[in-house]
Design an enzyme around this catalytic site. Sequence first.
Site, short mmCIF file in Angstrom:
data_model
loop_
_atom_site.label_atom_id
_atom_site.label_comp_id
_atom_site.label_asym_id
_atom_site.label_seq_id
_atom_site.Cartn_x
_atom_site.Cartn_y
_atom_site.Cartn_z
N ARG A 121 51.08 77.93 62.43
CA ARG A 121 50.26 78.23 63.34
C ARG A 121 48.30 77.93 62.99
NH1 ARG A 121 53.81 81.91 64.52
NH2 ARG A 121 54.64 82.28 66.63
N HIS A 146 52.50 74.94 65.80
CA HIS A 146 53.09 73.16 66.06
C HIS A 146 52.67 72.19 66.30
CE1 HIS A 146 56.24 75.62 64.42
NE2 HIS A 146 57.10 76.18 65.94
N HIS A 220 62.57 71.69 63.28
CA HIS A 220 62.03 72.73 63.47
C HIS A 220 64.04 73.15 63.83
CE1 HIS A 220 61.34 76.46 64.97
NE2 HIS A 220 60.21 76.23 64.90
N ASP A 292 59.80 86.49 60.57
CA ASP A 292 59.41 84.96 60.96
C ASP A 292 58.24 84.99 59.73
OD1 ASP A 292 57.99 82.75 62.57
OD2 ASP A 292 57.80 83.58 64.70
N GLU A 358 61.66 76.22 57.84
CA GLU A 358 61.03 74.97 58.00
C GLU A 358 60.51 75.10 56.54
OE1 GLU A 358 58.79 76.09 62.08
OE2 GLU A 358 60.66 77.53 61.69
#
Length: 394
Positions: A121, A146, A220, A292, A358
């Site tokens: 982000r 992304h 991803h 996350d 990632e």
Amino acid sequence: MHPLLKSRAAAVLGRLGVVALLVVTAGTLHASASSAKGAARIDRDVFGHLADGTTVYRYTLTNGHGMRVRIITYGGIIQTVEVPDRRGHPANVTLGFDNLDDYVANNSPYFGALIGRYGNRIANGRFTLDGVTYQLPINNDPNSLHGGTVGFDKHVWDATPVHGRDTVGVKLRLVSPDGDQGYPGTLTAEVTYTLTASNGIRIDYRATTDKATVVNLTNHAYWNLAGEGTGDINDHLLYLNAKRYTPVDSTLIPTGAIDPVAGTPFDFTKPTAIGKRIRESHQQLIFGHGYDHNFVLNRKTAHKLELAARVTEARSGRVLSIYTEEPGIQFYSGNFLDATLVGTSGKMYRQGDGFALETQHFPDSPNHPNFPSTVLRPGQVYQTTTIYQFSTTH
Ligand code: GLA
């Protein structure tokens, strides 16, 4: 290929210690390279067509050591990764779809996709570089996620097969024009996927620009080492080589703090089941609906490949080790999988049915001068490598 031609080609190339055969016929491609250790090959088929008629190809890389990886030119997506378990039985360990239409229609999970220009982000989709403020699409309210609405995951990449001595790969290329998704500069990106003889997927990223810009490329892929569609990943043991992480606000933008993981559910410095603490009422887990978060990798060197993460699945014995040159890794526990998508083997995906790791620079770096820089200037080359290495326990 005619058997005679084949044996002549083999005789010539065999002297070099490598046997490489290449046949290109209408719409299909088959190439193989073999060494004493086993046969590796590249096959190509048509995966589908976009609404405008563009052909999307699928490259199948096989290494002769039990691994097969499929890459599609739409989004540079890793579609399937077949890996043997400790008894040698293969399973597809990455989440995805069995057809192009599903990838095009359901882009929100970014299954297996190349992410660009900026992984994760950027706050309010805005950043300032050399005194100029740039506005990006807000596709994850209130932020840009992304790379924007039409990120690199939604483009068809040019592809070329690549043959090494005992490796096979595919080199993808995409030119993103100046102003694409609001980002400055023409960015020429090249990503090479290589399947190694030792069951690794090596990803080499390269990019250049003609104006100062920001870049943060990643992949991803979601993993489930027991096999895609077999259930959740809560029992997978995760080790992260990270003593610190970057906490976020309620919109998943880093606050700017770099906090220790010790004493929190974010401490994976010893292998720990992903599900063990995922329901703790920790503010960060609540913001993320689970994990996350970007972890700050412990690094001995600034830019060399070092171990970032290792995941073990006890029943199959499969182990995934991730090596990277990047400073960070986003650990995402598949929180937004919501039983609306049916994956490659026909099973519906629920929350936590796969995890993503990632490798990346930190989210929202352009707005955090204390984070490693993601600025790329003309004349500089963005170059970074990540390896997904598979093995088994005994
Ligand atoms: C990243 C983000 C998550 C989510 C997924 C895709 O991992 O950090 O919040 O957007 O991509 O669903």
